[in-house]
Design an enzyme around this catalytic site. Structure first.
Site, mmCIF file in Angstrom:
data_model
loop_
_atom_site.group_PDB
_atom_site.id
_atom_site.type_symbol
_atom_site.label_atom_id
_atom_site.label_comp_id
_atom_site.label_asym_id
_atom_site.label_seq_id
_atom_site.Cartn_x
_atom_site.Cartn_y
_atom_site.Cartn_z
ATOM 1 C CG ASP A 34 -2.014 0.898 1.118
ATOM 2 O OD1 ASP A 34 -2.296 1.359 0.143
ATOM 3 O OD2 ASP A 34 -2.484 1.350 2.173
ATOM 4 C CB CYS A 88 -21.264 -11.668 -4.365
ATOM 5 S SG CYS A 88 -19.807 -10.645 -3.527
ATOM 6 C CB CYS A 96 -25.407 -11.774 -1.061
ATOM 7 S SG CYS A 96 -25.205 -10.658 0.561
ATOM 8 C CB CYS A 151 -23.252 1.467 2.756
ATOM 9 S SG CYS A 151 -22.104 2.845 2.530
ATOM 10 C CB CYS A 179 -16.575 5.886 1.381
ATOM 11 S SG CYS A 179 -15.928 4.547 2.303
ATOM 12 C CB CYS A 224 -17.102 2.673 7.820
ATOM 13 S SG CYS A 224 -18.720 2.302 7.930
ATOM 14 C CB CYS A 252 -19.516 -3.035 3.420
ATOM 15 S SG CYS A 252 -17.724 -2.313 3.425
#
Length: 351
Positions: free
Chosen positions: A140, A194, A197, A204, A220, A247, A250
């Site tokens: 990163d 996924c 779903c 969110c 976000c 956060c 999710c």
């Protein structure tokens, strides 16, 4: 040494170094380059100008590191042992909620050192056979499309919330890469699981996931509390609740995270009781106290001003209390203009 032997050894060494999985990808990110271009053109990156700064270096690994033809991708679990249910903490508005990844020590240096050690092990083996091994390690820390690379390397698929998901580990992990000139065999990619779903989209708080696999970062809470430097738009403040740094909603709601495992590394252990700290106790910190207590923490990089800005919003969202009103009023005179704006908003909510 065959490429299969190299990959087998890499996977073994990676586990010994604390990584839970390792895969190999090629460098063809042409599809992802188009998608990134569309995302940037819509301005979904907000203040993150660095997402567009490096041109095609982000999507063309051989432009970032000339000679790159393969990428070694790894993942490392970061979720600390859960002393309390995170959802319960979100329902206690007087308690500060901090993203699970930031409760312990900053991951960048630790993971980079281990990836460097992994590369050095391979370098030593290949030198004995006279093989030229060129590489560069990333955690990163550069224009790298780490999530698409991880998906191409078979470490998981990109979920509707745009995080990488694994059937056996969920999504609570960090990613790292080694760009190399070795012609390694790419790993088999995994299918997307996924299905129908939409839990992450539905949960969110600010509707930042505007469509499956599409995130407007400007909405976000992680972006707003960490990356965004200025005033947080009023339309999002109430929805932030007690989330003062990042956060996890999710991820908390994702069914695949029932298979998630806790971090093995002590670096990710909870520091300074940050998983249960009250908003008022954190708001009382002076800047010198913030800098000292957050030494070695990823939270330190947002600085004291944004830290206070975020807490002021959370205090405004808490149930009305004379203690909160008093704390906000006491901070007001000596705060920066940015923090004052958010304190005044909070006081209006409290009164």
């Amino acid at each position: 040494m065959s490429t299969n032997t190299i990959t087998t050894k890499l996977k073994q060494w990676a586990k010994e170094l604390g990584f839970q999985a390792l895969g190999i990808s090629d460098i063809d990110l042409s599809v992802e380059e188009v998608e990134l271009g569309k995302w940037l053109a819509q301005g979904f990156h907000g203040d993150m100008e660095w997402m567009a700064r490096h041109g095609t270096k982000r999507s063309r690994p051989d432009e970032l590191v000339p000679g790159t033809i393969s990428i070694i991708s790894v993942r490392m679990n970061y979720r600390p042992p859960q002393r309390y249910d995170p959802v319960m903490l979100l329902n206690h508005p007087e308690v500060a909620y901090i993203s699970r990844y930031a409760l312990g020590r900053d991951y960048h240096k630790m993971m980079r050192k281990r990836l460097q050690k992994l590369a050095k092990q391979l370098e030593a083996e290949l030198q004995e056979e006279g093989i030229d091994f060129q590489y560069r390690v990333f955690v990163d820390s550069a224009p790298v499309l780490e999530k698409p690379i991880a998906a191409k390397a078979g470490l998981g698929w990109i979920g509707k919330h745009t995080n990488v998901l694994s059937q056996d580990m969920g999504s609570w992990f960090f990613l790292g890469e080694i760009y190399t000139n070795l012609p390694l065999q790419p790993s088999k990619q995994v299918a997307n699981h996924c299905g129908d779903c939409t839990a992450c989209i539905d949960i969110c708080p600010t509707q930042a996931i505007i469509a499956p696999y599409e995130l407007d970062a400007r909405r976000c809470i992680s972006y707003l509390t960490i990356e965004h430097k200025g005033s947080i738009p009023e339309e999002f403040r109430a929805a932030m609740g007690n989330r003062i740094y990042g956060c996890d909603d999710c991820q908390l709601v994702c069914p695949w995270n029932r298979f998630a495992q806790n971090a093995e590394q002590s670096d990710f252990a909870i520091r300074s009781q940050l998983d249960t700290a009250s908003l008022l106790s954190l708001f009382e910190w002076k800047e010198v106290e913030f800098l000292k207590k957050m030494e070695g923490s990823p939270i330190r990089r947002i600085g004291f001003e944004r830290w206070q800005r975020n807490i002021a919003i959370a205090l405004g969202n808490a149930p009305s209390s004379p203690h909160i009103i008093g704390a906000l009023e006491n901070k007001l005179p000596d705060s920066t203009a940015l923090v004052q704006e958010h304190i005044k908003w909070a006081l209006q909510r409290q009164k």
